[in-house]
Design an enzyme around this catalytic site. Structure first.
Site, short mmCIF file in Angstrom:
data_model
loop_
_atom_site.label_atom_id
_atom_site.label_comp_id
_atom_site.label_asym_id
_atom_site.label_seq_id
_atom_site.Cartn_x
_atom_site.Cartn_y
_atom_site.Cartn_z
N GLY A 100 85.47 20.88 16.04
CA GLY A 100 86.67 20.60 15.25
C GLY A 100 86.41 20.65 13.75
N GLU B 230 86.71 24.21 12.88
CA GLU B 230 88.13 24.57 13.00
C GLU B 230 88.94 24.03 11.83
OE1 GLU B 230 87.88 22.91 17.11
OE2 GLU B 230 89.18 24.60 17.57
N GLU C 239 81.37 23.45 21.65
CA GLU C 239 82.10 22.71 22.69
C GLU C 239 81.62 23.08 24.08
OE1 GLU C 239 83.53 24.25 20.08
OE2 GLU C 239 85.16 23.02 19.27
C1 HXC Z 1 80.69 11.44 17.67
C2 HXC Z 1 78.80 12.07 16.54
C3 HXC Z 1 79.20 13.43 16.58
C4 HXC Z 1 80.44 13.73 17.22
C5 HXC Z 1 77.31 13.34 15.56
N1 HXC Z 1 77.63 12.07 15.89
N2 HXC Z 1 78.24 14.19 15.97
N3 HXC Z 1 79.54 11.09 17.07
N4 HXC Z 1 81.14 12.70 17.75
N5 HXC Z 1 80.92 14.97 17.28
C6 HXC Z 1 76.87 10.85 15.63
C7 HXC Z 1 75.66 10.74 16.53
O1 HXC Z 1 76.03 10.22 17.78
C8 HXC Z 1 74.79 9.80 15.75
O2 HXC Z 1 75.27 8.48 15.92
C9 HXC Z 1 75.08 10.19 14.30
O3 HXC Z 1 76.33 10.87 14.32
C10 HXC Z 1 74.03 11.13 13.75
O4 HXC Z 1 73.92 12.22 14.62
P1 HXC Z 1 72.50 12.73 15.19
O5 HXC Z 1 72.79 13.52 16.42
O6 HXC Z 1 71.54 11.58 15.31
O7 HXC Z 1 72.02 13.67 13.98
P2 HXC Z 1 71.11 14.97 14.08
O8 HXC Z 1 69.96 14.73 15.02
O9 HXC Z 1 70.81 15.33 12.66
O10 HXC Z 1 72.03 16.10 14.75
C11 HXC Z 1 73.16 16.57 14.09
C12 HXC Z 1 74.05 17.39 15.06
C13 HXC Z 1 74.36 16.56 16.31
C14 HXC Z 1 73.36 18.69 15.42
C15 HXC Z 1 75.33 17.73 14.28
O11 HXC Z 1 74.86 15.28 15.90
C16 HXC Z 1 75.38 17.17 17.20
O12 HXC Z 1 75.10 18.10 17.94
N6 HXC Z 1 76.60 16.63 17.21
C17 HXC Z 1 77.67 17.04 18.10
C18 HXC Z 1 78.24 18.39 17.67
C19 HXC Z 1 79.32 18.85 18.63
O13 HXC Z 1 79.11 19.03 19.82
N7 HXC Z 1 80.52 19.01 18.10
C20 HXC Z 1 81.69 19.46 18.87
C21 HXC Z 1 82.46 18.25 19.36
S1 HXC Z 1 83.76 18.68 20.42
P3 HXC Z 1 74.30 7.27 16.35
O14 HXC Z 1 75.23 6.12 16.53
O15 HXC Z 1 73.61 7.71 17.59
O16 HXC Z 1 73.40 7.15 15.16
C22 HXC Z 1 84.97 19.22 19.38
C23 HXC Z 1 86.22 19.64 20.06
C24 HXC Z 1 87.22 20.15 19.07
O17 HXC Z 1 84.83 19.22 18.21
C25 HXC Z 1 88.60 19.88 19.55
C26 HXC Z 1 89.61 19.85 18.46
C27 HXC Z 1 89.40 18.85 17.36
#
Ligand code: HXC
Length: 258
Positions: free
Chosen positions: A109, A112, A132
């Site tokens: 997102g 996006e 995703e």
């Molecule tokens: C909730 C999130 C998050 C997310 C990161 N965090 N991304 N929390 N939702 N999308 C949180 C982690 O849980 C963590 O919290 C803190 O942020 C730091 O993240 P880390 O993973 O420890 O950091 P790092 O190791 O540097 O990795 C960074 C990263 C990774 C590669 C960006 O966080 C990641 O892969 N995030 C998810 C990315 C993703 O899949 N996005 C798509 C989401 S679905 P804590 O509490 O553990 O410290 C989507 C659908 C769209 O977007 C639909 C329309 C809007």
């Protein structure tokens, strides 16, 4: 207006909106999306704003929708509430130019959201992705549609199917971002671009947005006619007279949005 998940500053006719959930890499939860919608609508209605810059932190523009908030939802929950359906409306309705200034992660997102802005300026640290697929879902606010239009089917499929990230250089090469700057220069560059836009006639900037966005919605012939009619219509404005006179008189134009 004070927000929980955003910091909004208005200076020199530019509204700078910063996403501010540092503990979650600016993940887009319901609160943030509601506040962002309010902030965009307020900026659009504010005479002291002529351009908007949307940014995040050094580490993340936004790491996607909030996975914690989504994880327990059922199909019935997301379908009946039309999850994220209404959230894109304020961005789509906004008549003023919106620049995304992206450093660090712009994922799911977050990518996006950046693509919904009028153009993206990226720091050399920026990483774009639609991961995703790794969560067993697909993009939900335009990723499969907009990324495909920006970078073409091959790269879009690659990004959506493998979940890989694209760095800033590849994003610029592929047409996703308009320019890449060193991270320390990101905000100064985005603000300078925004200030440049504030000096134009707002009638012309609105016309540009409508015409360029129309190119995604219609045939070339219809789009060319739409553009030409907007071009003609602007001859009814004082700003067209001022802009052309100023050029001929070798001075800066003073636009009044009339
Ligand atoms: C909730 C999130 C998050 C997310 C990161 N965090 N991304 N929390 N939702 N999308 C949180 C982690 O849980 C963590 O919290 C803190 O942020 C730091 O993240 P880390 O993973 O420890 O950091 P790092 O190791 O540097 O990795 C960074 C990263 C990774 C590669 C960006 O966080 C990641 O892969 N995030 C998810 C990315 C993703 O899949 N996005 C798509 C989401 S679905 P804590 O509490 O553990 O410290 C989507 C659908 C769209 O977007 C639909 C329309 C809007």
């Amino acid at each position: 207006m004070a927000y929980e998940t955003l910091i909004v500053e208005i200076e020199d006719y530019v509204a700078l909106i910063r996403l501010n959930r540092p503990d979650a890499l600016n993940a887009l939860n319901a609160k943030l999306l509601d506040e962002l919608g309010d902030a965009l609508a307020a900026a659009d209605a504010n005479d002291k704003v002529r351009c908007i810059v949307l940014t995040g932190s050094e580490k993340a523009f936004a790491a996607g929708a909030d996975i914690k908030e989504m994880s327990e939802k059922s199909f019935v929950d997301v379908f009946t509430s039309d999850l994220f359906g209404a959230n894109t409306e304020p961005m789509l309705r906004c008549r003023k130019p919106i620049i995304a200034a992206v450093a660090g992660y712009a994922l799911g997102g977050g990518c996006e959201l950046a693509m919904m802005c009028d153009f993206i300026i990226a720091a050399d640290t920026a990483k774009f992705g639609q991961p995703e697929i790794n969560l067993g879902v697909v993009a939900g606010i335009g990723g499969t549609q907009r990324l495909t239009r920006f970078v073409g089917k091959a790269k879009s499929m690659d990004m959506h199917l493998t979940g890989r990230f694209m760095d800033a250089a590849e994003a610029e090469r592929s047409g996703l971002v308009s320019r890449v700057v060193p991270a320390a220069k990101l905000l100064p560059e985005a603000m300078a671009a925004a200030r440049k836009i504030t000096e134009k006639s707002a009638l012309a900037t609105m016309a540009v947005k409508e015409a360029v966005n129309r190119s995604y919605e219609t045939t070339l012939r219809e789009g060319l006619l739409f553009e030409r009619r907007l071009f003609h219509a602007l001859f009814a404005t004082e700003d067209q007279k001022e802009g052309m006179s100023a050029f001929l008189e070798k001075r800066q134009p003073q636009f009044r949005d009339r």
